[in-house]
Structure formats: C-alpha cells, structure tokens
Design an enzyme around this catalytic site. Structure first.
Site, PDB file in Angstrom:
ATOM      1  N   LYS A 216       0.848  -1.194   0.000  1.00 15.82           N
ATOM      2  CA  LYS A 216       0.000   0.000   0.000  1.00 15.82           C
ATOM      3  C   LYS A 216       0.879   1.238   0.000  1.00 15.82           C
ATOM      4  O   LYS A 216       1.483   1.598   1.007  1.00 15.82           O
ATOM      5  CB  LYS A 216      -0.911   0.031   1.244  1.00 15.82           C
TER       6      LYS A 216
ATOM      7  N   GLU B 107       9.674   1.415  10.664  1.00 19.37           N
ATOM      8  CA  GLU B 107      10.655   2.477  10.419  1.00 19.37           C
ATOM      9  C   GLU B 107       9.907   3.786  10.626  1.00 19.37           C
ATOM     10  O   GLU B 107       9.090   4.179   9.787  1.00 19.37           O
ATOM     11  CB  GLU B 107      11.194   2.402   8.983  1.00 19.37           C
TER      12      GLU B 107
ATOM     13  N   CYS C  38      13.352  11.081   7.132  1.00 19.99           N
ATOM     14  CA  CYS C  38      13.404  10.678   8.545  1.00 19.99           C
ATOM     15  C   CYS C  38      14.820  10.814   9.074  1.00 19.99           C
ATOM     16  O   CYS C  38      15.025  10.969  10.266  1.00 19.99           O
ATOM     17  CB  CYS C  38      12.922   9.240   8.691  1.00 19.99           C
TER      18      CYS C  38
ATOM     19  N   GLU D 161       9.718  16.675  14.835  1.00 20.64           N
ATOM     20  CA  GLU D 161      10.356  16.429  13.539  1.00 20.64           C
ATOM     21  C   GLU D 161       9.915  17.560  12.589  1.00 20.64           C
ATOM     22  O   GLU D 161       8.714  17.763  12.390  1.00 20.64           O
ATOM     23  CB  GLU D 161       9.870  15.071  13.029  1.00 20.64           C
TER      24      GLU D 161
END
Ligand code: NAD
Length: 490
Positions: A184, A260, A294, A391
């Site tokens: 997906k 992750e 990331c 983040e």
C-alpha cells in the site's frame, strides 16, 4: 522539461489496482486524484481501493504463497536481478514521475532511483545465501537442525517521501525470502509504485506474488488486512503516531512487525571539526529531499566557539539555493508535500523566533502556486522551543550550542526518537565515545548521509523496530525453525 514528455509518461502509468496479476478498477468504481505539489493540480485519477479490494489482494497473496515460497532461491534472485536491470534502464521515467508527484528536484529523484534499485540488486544477492545449521547437541544425544523459512504473506505500507526506495527496501527482501505481499503506497505518491509494479511484472514476478492497492482510506483498508489471521507480517514506514496505532492492531494476532518511524536527528559539531566538511555535511543532512527525510538533521548542536561561523557559512550556502519546480534546471529546493507540511514548518519557525531565535534567512511560505516554504536558517534556538522536540520535515536549519562533550551528549539524547545522529570531530577517541554514547540506531561520523542498501537501516526508541537492508534485512521476512533428531549412532 517538455509537457508532452510528462503527459506521455503519466498516460503510461497504470491507473488500477494490481491484484492476482491483473490490473482492475476498484470495486464500486471509486477513484482519487494525485496532485503535483509544485502546482497544486491533479495530474492523474487512479482507482481507490475499498476494504473488499484489500481483502481480495490478501486472498491473491495467500493463494500465490505456496508456489512462490517453494520457488528456488536462485530463480527468485534472477527475477530480482532482472528487475534491477529494468529499473536502471527506465531510470529517467521513474525519476520524472517521482518529481511530478512528490516534488523533489529531478537530480535527487535520479539519485533515489539508483538507491532504490540497489535494494533489488542487494537482495538478489542475499536470496541465495540464506543458510541453516546442523550439529550435535552438547550432550551428544541428538542432532540439532536450524532452518529458515519465509514468514508468509506480508503487508507493506510505504510513505510519500521516498516513493520508490521505501517500496524496494521492503519488496526486494520479501521477494528474496519467498514471501508474497500486499503493498500500500502513500496516497500522495502512488504513481511511482504503480509504474514499478508494471516493471516487476515485466521482470517475471508471477501473478499474486505482489499485489498493490492504492487507497484514500488507508486506516479502514489497512485494519481489515492487519487483523486478518492469514497475514503473517506487517512492515511499515511512516510516522511514529501511525506506527503505534498499527502496532496495537497487530498485537492480538502477535504479528511480526518491522517499523521504520520518525526521527529527530542531532548533528553535533565539535570545536575541533573540519568546518568546511561539517558545513557540506550539514547541507546534505538537512536539505536532501527538501528536508523531508526521517534521517534529516533536525537539531544542529554546535560548540559555542564555532557556532557563529558555522551559522554564517550555512546561511551563505542557503542564500544561493534555487527554489522551484523540481523539473527546472538548477532547482535545489522543491515544494513540500502539502499545505499541512508548510503550516507545520511555519509554526515551528514562528515558535522558535518567539522564544528568541535569530532568523538569518527564509522563514516564510512562498507566494506562488504549489506548497513551497523558503529554505530557512535559525540560530541561537532556545531549549524548550518546539522545533528542537518535533520532527521538522522541511527545509529549516535550527542551530543551538553547547560547551562541553557531556553537554552535547545530554542535548542529543534528550528526545524520545533515536534514528540517526551525525558527529563532526577530528578526534578519533571522541568519535568512538560518541558511537557508544549516542542513543541512535545509526550514526554518521564526519559524513552527512548514511543510507546504504548494504547497511542495517533502523532506529532505537520511538524510531522503530527491526532493520531494513544489510545482512539483517532479509531476516525481517524469515522465521527460524529448530528441529531435534536422535543421535544417528545410538
Ligand atoms: P504517515 O504515517 O502519515 O503515512 C505513512 C503511510 O501510512 C502512508 O502509506 C499512509 O497512507 C499510511 N497511513 C496513514 N494513516 C494510516 C492508518 N491509520 N492506518 C494505516 N495506514 C495509514 O507518514 P508520512 O507523512 O507518509 O511519512 C512521514 C513520516 O515517515 C515521518 O515521520 C518520517 O520520519 C517517517 N519516515 C521514516 C522512515 C524510516 O525509515 N524510519 C523513512 C521515511 C519516512
């Protein structure tokens, strides 16, 4: 870049779901639009999978499992190698498509194709090297046989920021191990996965082994698949928030998971660092992928004696950046993925400035179509500012300072994330101490980019579970069996 070339390419991208080796529309005929973030315009309508389609994709993966898991490893390796060759041949198309749907500059998209293709090559090599062991038990009364088996049908969920590499990093080891799968892609960037699926078909991946469902209803469709007892493995790359939800859904079935998740990378510059190299590393660690990685350096923690000079040099480099559509010559910064990402970057910058940070360049949304945010440098960012905790996922440098090594370590580890850390120092012993003291799954020691298909990529703490790539990568898709047999001489 000619508009004809883009429309021809978009016309060749499949617009369906790929289930059991067939391209098909969604049940009920639903579709959703994919947008070019540099213009805000919809570039293609594609099928929008329902829960029923998701379950049909899992049916197909389960049906194909027996035959694929028994396919000799050498054959699986050869298909992966063929996929590597085809992706290398079709590099320009895949790169352009990524730039259209995700926004990164074309050169960076080409870099991602090379990186993403390497997972196919690496796991084609790994496929034939999965081994077991045989030996006497210490008592000498029996023989212990340890074998590796594919884990079973997998569900692979990928994010929008690396539309190709995050897919190949999961699909390649799963194929190598003998697993079948439902993939997906993120709803913002499904086109790259669809084009890549066509390539897998051309490389000889049999029907039902890889199934692809694009959907605007990720939550509902995914929950039905994750809670289906036939599923054996979930691999997810995305935000920590969604990862935690999925782990809860996976818990009742005690599903194998790889996660992750998000990062908040420290980038530490000691007073003995080679400042030219640290600035080069900082630019790479921050601005690769428009800051939407990331692994992006989130907090620049710089020794007070060099902080001003570091900020000055980084600012000078950022002033020379060119922002625009990723297909334009010389563009270094493309658009952010959507309006929400622009708002978030702007909020974090405003909060930092309100807390006393100095805005050296940028600090604003760009007044043009698309979702652009100016490349920004902030220095003297005060501890407690949101930008140091959250983040950023955008082109914003946030510089704070420290006075001694213990202080740097304390600041760097003061986060619930632990994906990657960057350290610049000329002192070897100090570098070694930092390897032992930084609470991160990966570290760049005098380097600004660490990703490599041959290395175990993954995080500590809230940054995730498991490793992708390296010798470890294939084991995420294998399970171990130990068998005891009697002593054959008894
Ligand atoms: P996201 O979590 O919003 O989405 C990731 C994927 O999950 C997408 O496919 C999305 O459609 C799907 N999704 C969203 N909600 C879902 C739900 N309720 N159930 C099932 N699936 C759902 O993340 P994003 O915005 O696409 O990606 C950015 C995040 O990914 C950042 O936090 C970044 O750090 C992280 N990331 C991590 C790595 C890594 O390897 N650690 C790599 C790339 C990105």
């Amino acid at each position: 870049m000619s508009e004809n070339r883009e429309s021809d390419l978009l016309g060749r991208v499949p617009d369906g779901l790929y289930i059991g080796g067939e391209w098909r529309p969604a049940t009920g005929g639903g579709t959703f639009g994919v947008t070019d973030p540099s213009t805000g315009e919809v570039v293609k309508e594609i099928a929008d999978a329902s829960v029923e389609d998701g379950v049909a994709a899992l049916d197909a993966a389960c049906e194909a499992y027996e035959s694929w898991s028994r396919t000799p490893a050498r054959r699986r390796a050869e298909i992966l190698r063929r996929a590597f060759d085809l992706l290398t041949e079709r590099k320009d198309d895949v790169a352009l498509l990524m730039t259209i749907e995700m926004g990164k500059p074309l050169g960076e998209s080409a870099g991602e194709v090379t990186y993403g293709a390497e997972f196919l090559r690496w796991f084609s090599e790994e496929a034939a090297h999965v081994q077991g062991r045989y030996g006497a038990n210490p008592e000498g009364t029996g023989r212990m046989i340890v074998t590796q088996h594919p884990v079973g049908p997998c569900y692979l969920i990928t994010p929008w920021n690396f539309p190709l590499a995050m897919a190949t990093r999961k699909i390649a080891p799963a194929l190598a191990a003998g697993c079948t799968m439902v993939v997906k892609p993120a709803s913002q960037t499904p086109l790259t996965t669809l084009l890549f699926t066509q390539l897998l078909e051309d490389a000889g991946v049999p029907a039902g082994v890889v199934n692809v469902i694009n959907t605007s209803a990720s939550g509902k469709v995914s929950e039905a698949i994750i809670t289906d007892p036939r599923l054996r493995k979930l691999s997810f790359t995305g935000s920590t928030e969604v990862g935690q939800k999925l782990l809860a859904q996976a818990a009742p079935g005690v599903l194998r998971t790889s996660m992750e998740l998000g990062g908040n990378a420290p980038f530490i510059v000691f007073d003995d660092a080679d400042l030219d190299k640290a600035v080069d590393g900082a630019i790479a660690a921050k601005f690769r992928n428009i800051g939407e990685a990331c692994t992006a350096a989130n907090r620049f923690i710089v020794h007070t004696s060099v902080a001003e000079e570091f900020a000055r040099r980084v600012t000078e480099r950022v002033r020379a950046f060119r922002t625009g559509r990723g297909t334009e010559e010389g563009v270094t910064i493309g658009p952010l993925i959507d309006e929400r990402a622009v708002e978030k970057a702007d909020e974090l910058v405003r909060d930092a400035v309100a807390n006393g940070a100095t805005l050296r360049v940028g600090g604003e949304k760009l007044d043009r179509p698309g979702t652009f945010y100016a490349a920004t440098v902030l220095s003297d960012v005060a501890s407690g500012s949101r930008i140091l905790r959250e983040e950023i996922f955008g082109p914003v440098v946030a510089i704070t300072s420290f006075t001694d090594e213990d202080d740097a370590v304390r600041i760097a580890n003061d986060t619930e994330f632990g994906l990657v850390g960057y350290v610049y120092t000329r002192d070897l012993a100090r570098g070694q101490r930092m390897i032992e003291r930084l609470e991160t799954g990966m570290m760049g020691l005098n380097v600004g980019v660490v990703s490599n298909p041959a290395a175990p990529f993954g995080g500590w703490k809230l940054s995730g579970l498991g490793r992708e790539g390296g010798a470890e990568g294939i084991h995420e898709y294998l399970q171990t069996k130990y068998t005891l047999t009697p002593d054959p001489f008894a």
